[in-house]
Design a protein around this motif. Sequence first.
Motif, PDB file in Angstrom:
ATOM      1  N   ARG A  47       0.835  -1.198   0.000  1.00 54.83           N
ATOM      2  CA  ARG A  47       0.000   0.000   0.000  1.00 54.83           C
ATOM      3  C   ARG A  47       0.873   1.253   0.000  1.00 54.83           C
ATOM      4  NH1 ARG A  47      -4.635  -0.543  -1.769  1.00 54.83           N
ATOM      5  NH2 ARG A  47      -5.254   1.352  -0.664  1.00 54.83           N
ATOM      6  N   PRO A  48       0.483   2.279  -0.731  1.00 55.22           N
ATOM      7  CA  PRO A  48       1.239   3.523  -0.699  1.00 55.22           C
ATOM      8  C   PRO A  48       1.192   4.159   0.689  1.00 55.22           C
ATOM      9  CG  PRO A  48      -0.270   3.463  -2.571  1.00 55.22           C
ATOM     10  CD  PRO A  48      -0.646   2.331  -1.667  1.00 55.22           C
ATOM     11  N   ASP A  49       2.282   4.806   1.069  1.00 54.25           N
ATOM     12  CA  ASP A  49       2.351   5.539   2.324  1.00 54.25           C
ATOM     13  C   ASP A  49       1.735   6.922   2.104  1.00 54.25           C
ATOM     14  OD1 ASP A  49       3.018   7.006   4.566  1.00 54.25           O
ATOM     15  OD2 ASP A  49       5.126   6.423   4.576  1.00 54.25           O
ATOM     16  N   PRO A  50       0.636   7.245   2.771  1.00 51.63           N
ATOM     17  CA  PRO A  50       0.008   8.554   2.547  1.00 51.63           C
ATOM     18  C   PRO A  50       0.963   9.726   2.767  1.00 51.63           C
ATOM     19  CG  PRO A  50      -1.436   7.145   3.829  1.00 51.63           C
ATOM     20  CD  PRO A  50      -0.126   6.419   3.724  1.00 51.63           C
ATOM     21  N   TYR A  51       1.889   9.582   3.706  1.00 53.16           N
ATOM     22  CA  TYR A  51       2.861  10.644   3.960  1.00 53.16           C
ATOM     23  C   TYR A  51       3.720  10.900   2.731  1.00 53.16           C
ATOM     24  CZ  TYR A  51       7.166  12.800   5.775  1.00 53.16           C
ATOM     25  OH  TYR A  51       8.260  13.617   5.974  1.00 53.16           O
ATOM     26  N   ARG A  52       4.216   9.848   2.123  1.00 56.45           N
ATOM     27  CA  ARG A  52       5.077   9.995   0.947  1.00 56.45           C
ATOM     28  C   ARG A  52       4.278  10.526  -0.245  1.00 56.45           C
ATOM     29  NH1 ARG A  52      10.023   7.219   1.422  1.00 56.45           N
ATOM     30  NH2 ARG A  52      10.130   6.852  -0.830  1.00 56.45           N
ATOM     31  N   VAL A  53       3.037  10.061  -0.383  1.00 57.07           N
ATOM     32  CA  VAL A  53       2.189  10.568  -1.469  1.00 57.07           C
ATOM     33  C   VAL A  53       1.944  12.060  -1.289  1.00 57.07           C
ATOM     34  CG1 VAL A  53      -0.087  10.420  -2.544  1.00 57.07           C
ATOM     35  CG2 VAL A  53       1.069   8.320  -1.797  1.00 57.07           C
ATOM     36  N   ASN A  81       8.569  10.181   8.556  1.00 57.53           N
ATOM     37  CA  ASN A  81       7.122  10.108   8.712  1.00 57.53           C
ATOM     38  C   ASN A  81       6.593  11.475   9.121  1.00 57.53           C
ATOM     39  OD1 ASN A  81       7.433  10.296  11.650  1.00 57.53           O
ATOM     40  ND2 ASN A  81       8.124   8.163  11.534  1.00 57.53           N
ATOM     41  N   VAL A  82       5.296  11.605   9.146  1.00 57.38           N
ATOM     42  CA  VAL A  82       4.698  12.915   9.369  1.00 57.38           C
ATOM     43  C   VAL A  82       4.962  13.423  10.782  1.00 57.38           C
ATOM     44  CG1 VAL A  82       2.398  12.112  10.110  1.00 57.38           C
ATOM     45  CG2 VAL A  82       2.624  14.280   8.860  1.00 57.38           C
ATOM     46  N   GLU A  83       5.060  12.515  11.750  1.00 60.94           N
ATOM     47  CA  GLU A  83       5.362  12.948  13.111  1.00 60.94           C
ATOM     48  C   GLU A  83       6.754  13.558  13.203  1.00 60.94           C
ATOM     49  OE1 GLU A  83       4.206   9.944  12.334  1.00 60.94           O
ATOM     50  OE2 GLU A  83       2.612   9.299  13.719  1.00 60.94           O
ATOM     51  N   ALA A  84       7.719  12.964  12.512  1.00 65.46           N
ATOM     52  CA  ALA A  84       9.079  13.503  12.522  1.00 65.46           C
ATOM     53  C   ALA A  84       9.119  14.879  11.877  1.00 65.46           C
ATOM     54  CB  ALA A  84      10.022  12.543  11.795  1.00 65.46           C
ATOM     55  N   ALA A 113       1.605  19.100   8.595  1.00 67.94           N
ATOM     56  CA  ALA A 113       2.200  17.989   9.342  1.00 67.94           C
ATOM     57  C   ALA A 113       1.837  18.089  10.818  1.00 67.94           C
ATOM     58  CB  ALA A 113       3.716  17.987   9.163  1.00 67.94           C
ATOM     59  N   ARG A 114       1.878  19.294  11.359  1.00 66.01           N
ATOM     60  CA  ARG A 114       1.570  19.471  12.779  1.00 66.01           C
ATOM     61  C   ARG A 114       0.088  19.244  13.067  1.00 66.01           C
ATOM     62  NH1 ARG A 114       5.790  24.562  13.476  1.00 66.01           N
ATOM     63  NH2 ARG A 114       7.652  23.227  13.474  1.00 66.01           N
ATOM     64  N   ALA A 115      -0.772  19.630  12.135  1.00 66.52           N
ATOM     65  CA  ALA A 115      -2.198  19.369  12.318  1.00 66.52           C
ATOM     66  C   ALA A 115      -2.482  17.875  12.305  1.00 66.52           C
ATOM     67  CB  ALA A 115      -2.997  20.077  11.227  1.00 66.52           C
ATOM     68  N   ILE A 116      -1.828  17.143  11.417  1.00 69.69           N
ATOM     69  CA  ILE A 116      -2.042  15.691  11.353  1.00 69.69           C
ATOM     70  C   ILE A 116      -1.520  15.024  12.626  1.00 69.69           C
ATOM     71  CG2 ILE A 116      -1.358  13.578  10.141  1.00 69.69           C
ATOM     72  CD1 ILE A 116      -1.296  15.329   7.568  1.00 69.69           C
ATOM     73  N   ALA A 117      -0.326  15.447  13.061  1.00 70.01           N
ATOM     74  CA  ALA A 117       0.258  14.850  14.257  1.00 70.01           C
ATOM     75  C   ALA A 117      -0.556  15.168  15.511  1.00 70.01           C
ATOM     76  CB  ALA A 117       1.698  15.344  14.427  1.00 70.01           C
ATOM     77  N   THR A 118      -1.071  16.397  15.588  1.00 67.57           N
ATOM     78  CA  THR A 118      -1.763  16.837  16.798  1.00 67.57           C
ATOM     79  C   THR A 118      -3.236  16.447  16.817  1.00 67.57           C
ATOM     80  OG1 THR A 118      -0.262  18.722  16.992  1.00 67.57           O
ATOM     81  CG2 THR A 118      -2.345  18.856  18.198  1.00 67.57           C
ATOM     82  N   ASP A 119      -3.918  16.670  15.685  1.00 70.09           N
ATOM     83  CA  ASP A 119      -5.373  16.508  15.654  1.00 70.09           C
ATOM     84  C   ASP A 119      -5.840  15.164  15.104  1.00 70.09           C
ATOM     85  OD1 ASP A 119      -5.444  19.124  16.583  1.00 70.09           O
ATOM     86  OD2 ASP A 119      -5.600  19.962  14.551  1.00 70.09           O
ATOM     87  N   HIS A 120      -4.930  14.431  14.438  1.00 74.11           N
ATOM     88  CA  HIS A 120      -5.327  13.175  13.798  1.00 74.11           C
ATOM     89  C   HIS A 120      -4.445  12.002  14.214  1.00 74.11           C
ATOM     90  CE1 HIS A 120      -8.219  15.153  11.045  1.00 74.11           C
ATOM     91  NE2 HIS A 120      -7.362  16.165  11.087  1.00 74.11           N
ATOM     92  N   GLN A 121      -3.729  12.175  15.316  1.00 75.56           N
ATOM     93  CA  GLN A 121      -2.891  11.090  15.851  1.00 75.56           C
ATOM     94  C   GLN A 121      -1.916  10.544  14.802  1.00 75.56           C
ATOM     95  OE1 GLN A 121      -6.565  10.828  16.357  1.00 75.56           O
ATOM     96  NE2 GLN A 121      -5.956  12.303  17.923  1.00 75.56           N
ATOM     97  N   GLY A 122      -1.442  11.415  13.927  1.00 72.04           N
ATOM     98  CA  GLY A 122      -0.450  11.023  12.937  1.00 72.04           C
ATOM     99  C   GLY A 122      -1.005  10.289  11.733  1.00 72.04           C
ATOM    100  N   ARG A 123      -2.328  10.222  11.607  1.00 64.66           N
ATOM    101  CA  ARG A 123      -2.944   9.511  10.486  1.00 64.66           C
ATOM    102  C   ARG A 123      -3.629  10.499   9.539  1.00 64.66           C
ATOM    103  NH1 ARG A 123      -3.581   4.052  11.313  1.00 64.66           N
ATOM    104  NH2 ARG A 123      -5.332   4.001   9.859  1.00 64.66           N
TER     105      ARG A 123
END
Length: 367
Positions: A47-53, A81-84, A113-123
């Motif tokens: 599966r593609p990595d959404p972060y890389r896409v 990854n998006v958290e990093a 990246a910060r919104a995904i890490a903070t508000d979406h638990q990195g997903r």
Amino acid sequence: MPVECREKIVDEPKPGAIAGALLAHYDTHARNLSWRVSPSDRRAGVRPDPYRVWLSEVMLQQTTVAAVTGYFERFTSRWPNVEALAAAPDADVLAAWAGLGYYARARNLIACARAIATDHQGRFPDTEAGLRALPGIGDYTAAAVAAIAFDRPSAVVDANVERVTARLFAIETPLPAARIQIRACVSDITPAARPGDFAQAMMDLGATICTPRSPSCLLCPLAQHCAARGAGIAESLPVKPPKKARPQRIGTAWWIEQDGRVLLIQRPGSGILGGMRALPDDGWSARSDGNAQPPVTGQWQRIDAAVAHVFTHFSLGLALALYRGPQIDKVAIENLNGAVWWPVEEIAEAGLPTLFAKAAAIAIQHR
């Protein structure tokens, strides 16, 4: 199919025939790109990595694959990854982006990246609507990530897809008015199965075969479906409006060097080259020339060379002046935003945007 597409084709092909022909071609001829999962790997369950896409799509906006590849590999090596990426200091990300251009993308990248890490638990959200709600993600990026990373049947329309579709359906309405019709046609031919591969196949077709000039129609897997080819007008499409002349601005950058270190500042967070390290300048902008006033008083030597740089909405001729004394104390520069004395020998590591990197290279030659 909607009227917008149907009325352009006499012998209308079925959307499934278009998708089938294109995907068969893609399975054999897909480009090998650092951020892409190959068709064979997809079939094997990778599966593609959404972060890389997402990262690749942001980098590729108004930028070529050749220019992006090295940046993408360095970014993903440093921030895998998006958290990093979310945890990285702004200055580090902006410095790593230096030279790629369109720096608002880098600022949006950090915010997203910060919104995904903070508000979406990195997903990453897996729908277009959820992705569009994130900072800096517009319609195109949301559609691309939804389709490629999550196999949502989204209409993905970049410049390559726009060109392919305008020719496939012989859409002669000039851009940008044609974009509504183009998007409707892409939506109609996007299959429910493998929509991500289909989106990438359309991009590949435009990049390698259905090129702006001299399209290779004899090699095209959609040649028999292409209305523009049948009408002999493929190369004339899409119809683009005449380009507006860019205004020419002039400005000056100031090179202040003492004890092997050069004075750098941080540009304001918003606006042109926002948040980037740079040489001090005289306040030029898209709307006006610089005021030619140096940041400190003293002896200045103007260099008989200038940097020519093209921004999206204007061109800039940046002159350069070197400070020749006397010694500058801290008080003289305390009002300069983010002022720092940077070792000249390490200037390549400062992350200067291309404009100021060129100016620095000229200054070093004239030290």
